[in-house]
Design an enzyme around this catalytic site. Sequence first.
Site, short mmCIF file in Angstrom:
data_model
loop_
_atom_site.label_atom_id
_atom_site.label_comp_id
_atom_site.label_asym_id
_atom_site.label_seq_id
_atom_site.Cartn_x
_atom_site.Cartn_y
_atom_site.Cartn_z
N LYS A 156 10.77 58.70 -17.88
CA LYS A 156 10.13 57.86 -16.58
C LYS A 156 8.67 58.00 -17.09
O LYS A 156 8.24 59.06 -17.18
CB LYS A 156 10.60 58.50 -15.37
N ILE A 157 7.82 57.04 -17.21
CA ILE A 157 6.50 57.09 -17.63
C ILE A 157 5.62 56.27 -16.73
O ILE A 157 6.14 55.18 -15.87
CB ILE A 157 6.00 56.52 -18.96
N LYS A 158 4.48 56.47 -16.51
CA LYS A 158 3.47 55.81 -15.64
C LYS A 158 3.07 54.53 -16.33
O LYS A 158 2.73 54.74 -17.84
CB LYS A 158 2.35 56.75 -15.35
N ASP A 200 11.55 62.89 -3.97
CA ASP A 200 11.24 64.19 -4.09
C ASP A 200 9.80 64.44 -3.64
O ASP A 200 9.43 65.71 -3.82
CB ASP A 200 11.29 64.56 -5.85
N SER A 234 7.49 54.04 -13.45
CA SER A 234 7.45 54.75 -12.44
C SER A 234 6.74 53.64 -11.35
O SER A 234 5.79 52.85 -11.61
CB SER A 234 6.28 55.90 -12.45
N GLY A 235 6.89 53.64 -9.80
CA GLY A 235 6.41 53.00 -9.23
C GLY A 235 5.05 53.16 -8.77
O GLY A 235 4.46 52.04 -8.70
N GLY A 236 4.44 54.50 -8.57
CA GLY A 236 3.29 54.78 -8.33
C GLY A 236 2.75 54.59 -6.88
O GLY A 236 3.77 54.34 -6.19
N TYR A 295 4.73 62.99 -17.63
CA TYR A 295 3.48 62.75 -16.86
C TYR A 295 2.34 63.71 -17.50
O TYR A 295 2.65 64.13 -18.57
CB TYR A 295 3.43 63.16 -15.42
N TRP A 319 10.56 63.08 -16.73
CA TRP A 319 9.27 62.38 -16.08
C TRP A 319 8.23 62.91 -16.95
O TRP A 319 7.64 64.05 -16.96
CB TRP A 319 9.05 63.11 -14.84
P1 FBP Z 1 6.46 57.07 -6.60
O1 FBP Z 1 7.20 55.59 -7.00
O2 FBP Z 1 6.32 57.20 -5.26
O3 FBP Z 1 5.11 57.33 -7.42
O4 FBP Z 1 7.61 58.11 -7.28
C1 FBP Z 1 7.60 58.51 -8.32
C2 FBP Z 1 7.52 59.86 -8.63
O5 FBP Z 1 7.55 60.19 -10.12
C3 FBP Z 1 8.34 61.03 -7.83
O6 FBP Z 1 9.34 61.26 -8.27
C4 FBP Z 1 7.19 61.96 -7.76
O7 FBP Z 1 7.26 62.89 -6.73
C5 FBP Z 1 5.92 61.38 -7.79
O8 FBP Z 1 6.08 60.10 -8.16
C6 FBP Z 1 4.63 61.94 -8.42
O9 FBP Z 1 3.59 61.33 -8.20
P2 FBP Z 1 2.20 61.83 -8.65
O10 FBP Z 1 2.35 62.14 -10.02
O11 FBP Z 1 1.30 60.56 -8.36
O12 FBP Z 1 2.02 63.12 -7.83
#
Ligand code: FBP
Length: 220
Positions: free
Chosen positions: A147-149, A6, A169-171, A126, A124
């Site tokens: 989904k968390i960081k 996205d 989250s991948g990050g 965040y 998500w």
């Molecule tokens: P990534 O693994 O590339 O971080 O993707 C996960 C995601 O949550 C995406 O769905 C979203 O676009 C992006 O990270 C948002 O990242 P950020 O909060 O760093 O802008």
Amino acid sequence: MILAYDHGLEHGPVDFNHYSIKPEYILNLAQIGGFDAIVLQKGLAEYYYDQQLPLVIKLNGKTSLKKGDPVSRQICSVQEAKDLGASAVGYTVYLGSKYEPIMLRELGSIEEEAEELGLPVIGWMYGKADSSYSARVGLEMGLDAVKIKADDKLALAMEAAGEMPVYVSGGNKTTHQKFLENARNYMEIRAYGIIAGRNIWQHKDPLAISKDLRKIIYPS
Ligand code: FBP
């Protein structure tokens, strides 16, 4: 194991290379890379989704252009997501933003509507809260998953989430080894899975990292 794509809305094409800018390339990668689902905004779903693997539609989004406290409003209805073939929907909340009440209310309504239509909701989570608080807010709101960081509270986040599944989250893009080591650590502390984007399709060999990740998520 879910592939996030996205970023075109959230960050713009700056995240992409010559290959990853093409939605059809990413859909194919998700399939042959062994992902369980792909995350798209509604536009890409409308143009490209071919029903080859389960779809999660993000119901809200914002660009990176607007500065200040983040607010991400709903741009796709649950019904529209269902009509586009979604198996689940996602919604980003920026906890601690001055617009947090708007997003929490919107997420609450989405949760109600999605339950009626039989679609799970992934939050998500965040913003300014640490991962444990983020996870707990998702549980309190009755989400189907969050989904968390990752941060230093991640082990507590797994406890705070109770029975609710937690994706990490991948990050930002990191090295092959570091990404896999992180994934292994998350799974060891009972994460349900990973939702990653850039660490997969910004990798020089996206298929190789996908396969290595799958071995960690689904050890035989
Ligand atoms: P990534 O693994 O590339 O971080 O993707 C996960 C995601 O949550 C995406 O769905 C979203 O676009 C992006 O990270 C948002 O990242 P950020 O909060 O760093 O802008």
